[in-house]
Motif scaffolding. Structure first.
Motif, short mmCIF file in Angstrom:
data_model
loop_
_atom_site.label_atom_id
_atom_site.label_comp_id
_atom_site.label_asym_id
_atom_site.label_seq_id
_atom_site.Cartn_x
_atom_site.Cartn_y
_atom_site.Cartn_z
N GLU A 103 120.04 91.48 86.38
CA GLU A 103 120.49 92.44 87.39
C GLU A 103 119.30 93.20 87.95
N TYR A 104 118.37 93.60 87.09
CA TYR A 104 117.20 94.35 87.54
C TYR A 104 116.36 93.50 88.49
N LYS A 105 116.14 92.24 88.15
CA LYS A 105 115.35 91.36 89.02
C LYS A 105 116.06 91.14 90.35
N LYS A 106 117.38 91.03 90.31
CA LYS A 106 118.15 90.88 91.55
C LYS A 106 118.01 92.12 92.42
N MET A 107 118.06 93.30 91.80
CA MET A 107 117.90 94.55 92.54
C MET A 107 116.52 94.63 93.19
N ILE A 108 115.47 94.24 92.46
CA ILE A 108 114.11 94.28 93.00
C ILE A 108 113.97 93.31 94.17
N ARG A 109 114.55 92.11 94.06
CA ARG A 109 114.50 91.15 95.16
C ARG A 109 115.17 91.71 96.40
N THR A 110 116.32 92.36 96.20
CA THR A 110 117.04 92.95 97.34
C THR A 110 116.21 94.04 97.99
N GLN A 111 115.61 94.91 97.16
CA GLN A 111 114.76 95.98 97.70
C GLN A 111 113.58 95.41 98.48
N ARG B 189 111.66 97.01 82.20
CA ARG B 189 110.41 96.41 82.66
C ARG B 189 109.59 95.90 81.48
N THR B 190 109.58 96.65 80.40
CA THR B 190 108.89 96.20 79.19
C THR B 190 109.56 94.94 78.64
N SER B 191 110.88 94.93 78.61
CA SER B 191 111.63 93.78 78.10
C SER B 191 111.31 92.52 78.89
N LEU B 192 111.20 92.63 80.20
CA LEU B 192 110.95 91.46 81.05
C LEU B 192 109.54 90.90 80.87
N MET B 193 108.67 91.67 80.26
CA MET B 193 107.32 91.17 79.96
C MET B 193 107.31 90.28 78.72
N LYS B 194 108.48 90.17 78.06
CA LYS B 194 108.68 89.31 76.88
C LYS B 194 107.70 89.64 75.74
N PRO B 195 107.66 90.90 75.33
CA PRO B 195 106.83 91.25 74.17
C PRO B 195 107.49 90.78 72.88
N LYS B 196 106.76 90.82 71.79
CA LYS B 196 107.32 90.43 70.50
C LYS B 196 108.39 91.41 70.04
N TYR B 197 108.27 92.68 70.50
CA TYR B 197 109.27 93.70 70.16
C TYR B 197 109.78 94.35 71.43
N LYS B 198 111.10 94.45 71.57
CA LYS B 198 111.68 95.16 72.71
C LYS B 198 113.00 95.77 72.27
N GLU B 199 113.44 96.78 73.01
CA GLU B 199 114.67 97.48 72.63
C GLU B 199 115.40 97.99 73.85
N LYS B 200 116.71 98.18 73.70
CA LYS B 200 117.56 98.74 74.74
C LYS B 200 118.51 99.73 74.08
N LEU B 201 118.95 100.70 74.87
CA LEU B 201 119.98 101.64 74.41
C LEU B 201 121.15 101.55 75.37
N ARG B 202 122.34 101.33 74.83
CA ARG B 202 123.51 101.19 75.69
C ARG B 202 124.73 101.82 75.02
N LEU B 203 125.70 102.13 75.86
CA LEU B 203 126.99 102.65 75.40
C LEU B 203 128.03 101.59 75.71
N ARG B 204 128.81 101.18 74.71
CA ARG B 204 129.75 100.07 74.88
C ARG B 204 131.18 100.52 74.60
N ALA B 205 132.09 100.01 75.43
CA ALA B 205 133.52 100.25 75.22
C ALA B 205 134.25 98.93 75.40
N TYR B 206 135.39 98.83 74.74
CA TYR B 206 136.25 97.66 74.92
C TYR B 206 137.37 98.07 75.85
N GLY B 207 137.34 97.51 77.06
CA GLY B 207 138.24 97.96 78.11
C GLY B 207 137.66 99.19 78.81
N VAL B 208 138.50 99.89 79.55
CA VAL B 208 138.10 101.12 80.25
C VAL B 208 138.52 102.31 79.41
#
Length: 271
Positions: free
Chosen positions: A229-237, A58-77
């Motif tokens: 994806e988040y905006k799509k989820m909110i629209r569906t809700q 939600r903070t990221s979608l407000m387009k601030p000068k600073y934003k961050e995400k934390l994710r776990l990434r894998a190549y393949g399953v």
């Protein structure tokens, strides 16, 4: 060792399959496939972490000068012993900074869940572990919120490794079964045949690329996979709530009509 710290500018472009095919072929004069593209595509799967109330996105979608995400990434399953990457992705005044450390899958899950920094191994980045530890303590209640995977083609500039271009398609996501090892299935995020191209450059893009983009009629767009994806989820809700409200209103209207009809019949009978 894989590069664990990135600083670069990223520009994104949405395109049709026909545009992708034409532009990809034009790029091959200047670029070559990266090491992951041993086959036609390679698969990337991600698990995004956020708070109960989705503070990060939600903070990221407000387009601030600073934003961050934390994710776990894998190549393949991956499986429980697979090497994965726990990443902090920041954006500061348009400059993307990505910092990541390798971990085994279960080490990554335990780190986020318990906030206990894993015992340092030779494949881990000590500094990045400390930075992730800080984020986990700052947000307190981070937990898996979104699984997102896609098929990717990637190219590097033949003359310089500073320029990389990726093409993502078949972007699929889910908010259930939030484990990377459970498979790369989910609902489609893009329209059929759509591609997302990302131009990633440490410096300015070369003149030949600017000309190619113009010749093919490709223009930058703002597109975050997690954000969309988040905006799509909110629209569906909201649609579901609206439908439920309409059904409730219709039911109440019918009840009022039945009550009025009953009253009218009783009045006629009394008369």
């Amino acid at each position: 060792m894989a590069i664990e710290v990135f600083n670069r500018h990223e520009n994104k472009y949405l395109m049709s399959h026909a545009q992708y095919e034409a532009f990809y072929q034009a790029l091959l004069q200047y670029m070559e496939k990266d090491e992951y593209n041993k086959n036609e595509f390679y698969s990337i799967s991600n698990l995004y972490f956020d708070t109960e109330h989705d503070t990060m996105i939600r903070t990221s979608l407000m387009k601030p000068k600073y934003k961050e995400k934390l994710r776990l990434r894998a190549y393949g399953v991956p499986n429980e012993d697979s090497k994965v990457y726990l990443e902090i992705k920041k954006k500061v005044n348009g400059l993307v900074n990505k910092r990541r450390t390798a971990l085994k899958l279960n080490e990554a899950y335990d780190f986020v869940r318990t906030k206990a920094t894993p015992e340092l191994k030779n494949y881990m980045n000590k500094q990045v572990l400390g930075e992730i530890d800080y984020i986990l303590r700052m947000y307190e209640d981070l937990r898996p919120k979104l699984y997102l995977s896609y098929d990717r083609k990637a190219l590097f500039d033949k003359a310089s490794r500073d320029l990389r271009i990726t093409f993502d398609t078949n972007i699929r996501c889910r908010r259930y079964d939030l484990k990377l090892e459970q498979g790369d299935y989910g609902e489609q995020l893009l329209e059929p045949g759509q591609w997302l191209m990302e131009v990633k450059a440490e410096k300015t893009v070369p003149l030949w690329l600017s000309k190619l983009l113009s010749e093919h009629g490709l223009y930058r767009t703002s597109f975050s996979k997690y954000g969309n994806e988040y905006k799509k989820m909110i629209r569906t809700q909201n649609q579901i709530r609206s439908q439920n409200t309409s059904r409730t209103q219709e039911w109440n209207r019918m009840q009022d009509m039945n009550a009025t009809d009953k009253t009218l019949k009783e009045t006629i009978a009394y008369a």
